[in-house]
Each structure stands twice: as C-alpha cells, then as structure tokens.
Design an enzyme around this catalytic site. Structure first.
Site, PDB file in Angstrom:
ATOM      1  N   ARG A  57       0.860  -1.186   0.000  1.00 36.37           N
ATOM      2  CA  ARG A  57       0.000   0.000   0.000  1.00 36.37           C
ATOM      3  C   ARG A  57       0.894   1.233   0.000  1.00 36.37           C
ATOM      4  NH1 ARG A  57       2.324   1.983   3.656  1.00 36.37           N
ATOM      5  NH2 ARG A  57       0.798   3.640   3.649  1.00 36.37           N
ATOM      6  N   ALA A  59       0.846   5.102  -2.276  1.00 36.59           N
ATOM      7  CA  ALA A  59       0.680   5.379  -3.708  1.00 36.59           C
ATOM      8  C   ALA A  59       1.835   4.890  -4.599  1.00 36.59           C
ATOM      9  CB  ALA A  59       0.424   6.874  -3.893  1.00 36.59           C
ATOM     10  N   ARG A 100      -7.689  -0.559  -6.809  1.00 33.28           N
ATOM     11  CA  ARG A 100      -7.945   0.581  -5.911  1.00 33.28           C
ATOM     12  C   ARG A 100      -8.066   1.848  -6.763  1.00 33.28           C
ATOM     13  NH1 ARG A 100      -4.373   1.180  -0.633  1.00 33.28           N
ATOM     14  NH2 ARG A 100      -6.263   2.203   0.096  1.00 33.28           N
ATOM     15  N   GLN A 207      -2.209   2.582   9.894  1.00 28.70           N
ATOM     16  CA  GLN A 207      -0.913   2.622   9.194  1.00 28.70           C
ATOM     17  C   GLN A 207       0.117   3.434   9.978  1.00 28.70           C
ATOM     18  OE1 GLN A 207      -3.872   3.039   7.760  1.00 28.70           O
ATOM     19  NE2 GLN A 207      -3.925   2.343   5.651  1.00 28.70           N
ATOM     20  N   ASP A 248      -1.998  10.776  -2.295  1.00 26.10           N
ATOM     21  CA  ASP A 248      -2.340   9.700  -3.243  1.00 26.10           C
ATOM     22  C   ASP A 248      -2.678  10.225  -4.622  1.00 26.10           C
ATOM     23  OD1 ASP A 248      -2.958   8.539  -0.427  1.00 26.10           O
ATOM     24  OD2 ASP A 248      -2.713   6.847  -1.780  1.00 26.10           O
ATOM     25  N   LYS A 259      -4.758   9.924   2.964  1.00 26.43           N
ATOM     26  CA  LYS A 259      -5.490   9.078   3.911  1.00 26.43           C
ATOM     27  C   LYS A 259      -6.531   9.865   4.697  1.00 26.43           C
ATOM     28  CE  LYS A 259      -5.314   5.576   4.352  1.00 26.43           C
ATOM     29  NZ  LYS A 259      -6.299   4.700   3.645  1.00 26.43           N
TER      30      LYS A 259
END
Ligand code: MRU
EC number: 5.3.1.23
Length: 360
Positions: A57, A59, A100, A207, A248, A259
């Site tokens: 995970r 970007a 995604r 995260q 992202d 996020k």
C-alpha cells in the site's frame, strides 16, 4: 522474531526475483509490526489481491507492484502472436486498475507500461516482455531516487529541534526508497536536526501506529504515537512546528487526496498557524483534474471499522461510512515537496512551473 535484523534500516518493500519468468516478493504489510513476512506473487491475481487487501500500500508502492503485475500476467503469453500479447497486456492493466481507485500512481505506472508496448510494435513477444520487466524495474529505481530528492528538498523546511506531525504511512514501506514524508524526516535527522516525530495512529487501519512508528524506530528517530483525536491538543501544546504527510493524488490546482483524517489535520494546523506540507513525487500529480473535487475516493468495507483486527467494536448491523481518503484544499497546504523542488504557494501556476510540461 527480530524485525530489525530481518528488515534492516532499508526496508525492501518489494523486489523482483529472477528474469522475465521470475516473481515478485513483497512484505505483507498487514502483518506488521508483530510479524515480518514476505509473500511471493507468482501471478497477476496475487498482485491484485495484495493491492486490494493493502498487503502492499501507499501510492508509489502500488504503482510499482502493478507494473510488476503486468510482467507476471504476460508470462504465459510469450508464445502467442504479438496482437494477442498486446491484448493480454491491456486486459492485465484494466484488471489491475480496478484494484484501488484513488492513488493515481497505479494508473500512471500501468499507462507507462502500455505506452511502452505501443511504441515498440515490432519487437517479438519475448523481447517485449523483457523490455516491460526493465520498465517496471526502472519505475522502481526512479522512485527510489525521487524519495532521496524529496528528502533533500523537504529537510530544508525543518529546523533543529522541531516537532513534526505525520498521518498514515508515507515511508519506505509506501515506496521503493525512504518514502516521501518520512524521507524528509530521515534526511533532517541525518543532517543532525534532532527532530521529534508525532505519528497519528490513523484509524481505521492504523498505518501510522503499525507502520510509521515501526519504520522510525528502525532508524532510531524519536517518535511518539498519538491517536488521531489528539492532534489538535498536541498542536495547542506547541509540540508541533510542522506537519508533513504524503498524498495519493494531487489535482492541477494543488488540492491533495491523502489518507482519511488528513483534511482534519490540515484544518487544525491552519487554526494553530502551523505549516502543513505534502510530500509527493511528480507521479502523484494528476494534471488532467482541475481540482480535488474530481478525485475518486475509495470506499472500503464497513468491517474495517466495526471489526478492526478481528475485534468487534460496534453493534451488529450498524450503518457505517468508510471513505479511505479525503481531499485537502490547496489553500490549507503551505507547500508541496516534490523531487523537482518545492511548490509554494500552492497554485496551479506554481504546480505547472515546478513540474514543467511533463508531470512525470
Ligand atoms: O490506504 P493506504 O495505506 O494505501 O494509504 C496510503 C496513504 O494515504 C499515503 O499517505 C500515501 O499513499 C502516500 S505514500 C508515499
């Protein structure tokens, strides 16, 4: 299990093993910090699943994994005619692009692989396959270099003894190098600036708690974990002199998706007169979008909130909304730290000036 010996200071988020018939090895980030395990992706479906489930995970890392996913998808097509090979490439790219929706690096990397094949129609399938593997490896190496440059540009913005806040994980685990926001901290620490990092735990998938603190501790950088709801108070207590997060997808006007929770942090920083920076490579810009309003926001399963990490924390059947990202308007961003320099003020003109005509 001694994580430090296994991962070392330079976290190998993923690596390709072998030639065109090889496979992709990656850290399963869902298991960190209690277990360090690498998984082997030997087909495109496993890469898709790894992206979807956040085993890989962040970007830039998603983009790199997808590029290798294309190489895996073509392993069984080398004997077919070239048009069939190209058709398989398109199908693999379409399939991976559906894993995604928000991080533009995924689409950017897939497009790069497709364009390469389109520009070399005369190569045989094995030749093309080899070139595609080299391209995926190049994307990985370029990302590593960009992380270094972002670190150098961003470290200039921090002063000795600063407290810095970050949200989610924009570290080595999210890239092939030292990360974006964390690269800034790594470089500042290397320069002897003695910074202290505050890491939001980053609900619902943690995260920040699981990955960012882990990476910083591996590198011996002082870090304090706080829950997301504490950020405002910690700012009020004057413990934070700057906020740096990743992104992202960044629209042409500088609006930045990151996020979920980043928007709130940016607003809090603005209220406390604390500069809020985004650190991101040029591959995270989507200049086809005028503003952040157009950025697609991923919605994830309710269970991530109601049953996080296997523990039920809400009543059965409760209604849940779980957007994985939010968009911070450019007006709350002091500057965007890129490998090509600092974008400040964050305006469309400045974005285009720093990035040049070729965004990545
Ligand atoms: O859902 P995730 O963990 O993929 O979200 C990651 C982030 O939001 C990161 O901040 C972003 O991708 C930047 S990584 C350099």
């Amino acid at each position: 299990m001694n994580l430090e010996n296994q991962a070392g200071a330079d976290v190998a988020t993923m690596r390709w093993v072998g030639g065109t018939d090889g496979y992709l090895k990656m850290i399963d980030q869902t298991l960190l910090p209690t277990e360090f395990r690498e998984i082997e992706c030997r087909d495109v479906e496993t890469v898709w699943e790894a992206i979807k489930k956040l085993r890989v995970r962040g970007a830039p890392a998603i983009g790199i994994a997808a590029a290798y996913g294309v190489v895996l998808a073509l392993q069984t097509g080398a004997g077919t005619e070239r048009p069939d090979f190209d058709q398989r490439l398109i199908e693999a790219a379409t399939y991976l692009s559906e894993s995604r929706p928000t991080a533009v690096n995924l689409f950017w990397a897939l497009e790069r692989m497709q364009k390469l094949a389109e520009s070399s129609p005369d190569l045989s399938n094995p030749e093309m396959h080899k070139l595609l593997l080299e391209e995926a490896q190049l994307i990985e190496v370029e990302d590593l270099k960009m992380c270094h440059q972002i670190g150098e540009v961003g470290a200039e913005l921090l002063s000795k003894g600063d407290g810095v806040l970050t949200h989610c994980n924009a570290g080595g685990l999210a890239t092939s190098g030292g990360g974006t926001a964390l690269a800034v901290f790594f470089e500042a620490a290397r320069q002897g600036k003695q910074i202290h990092v505050y890491a939001d735990e980053t609900r619902p998938l943690l995260q920040g708690a699981r990955l960012t603190t882990w990476e910083l501790m591996q590198r011996g950088i002082p870090v304090t974990l706080i829950s997301d709801s504490m950020a405002g108070w910690v700012m009020k207590e004057q413990k934070i002199q700057a906020v740096v997060t990743g992104a992202d997808r960044i629209a042409a006007n500088g609006d930045a998706a990151n996020k979920i929770g980043t928007y709130s942090v940016a607003l809090l920083a603005s209220l406390h007169d604390i500069p809020f920076y985004i650190a991101a490579p040029s591959s995270t810009f989507d200049l086809s979008l005028e503003s952040g309003e157009e950025i697609p926001i991923e919605e994830r399963l309710p269970e991530e909130i109601t049953n996080g990490f296997g523990k039920q924390t809400a009543p059965d059947g409760v209604d849940v909304y779980n957007p994985a990202f939010d968009v911070t308007p450019a007006k709350y961003i002091q500057g965007i730290i890129t490998e090509r320099g600092l974008i400040e003020p964050v305006t469309k003109e400045e974005v285009l000036r720093v990035l040049g005509s070729d965004p990545a």
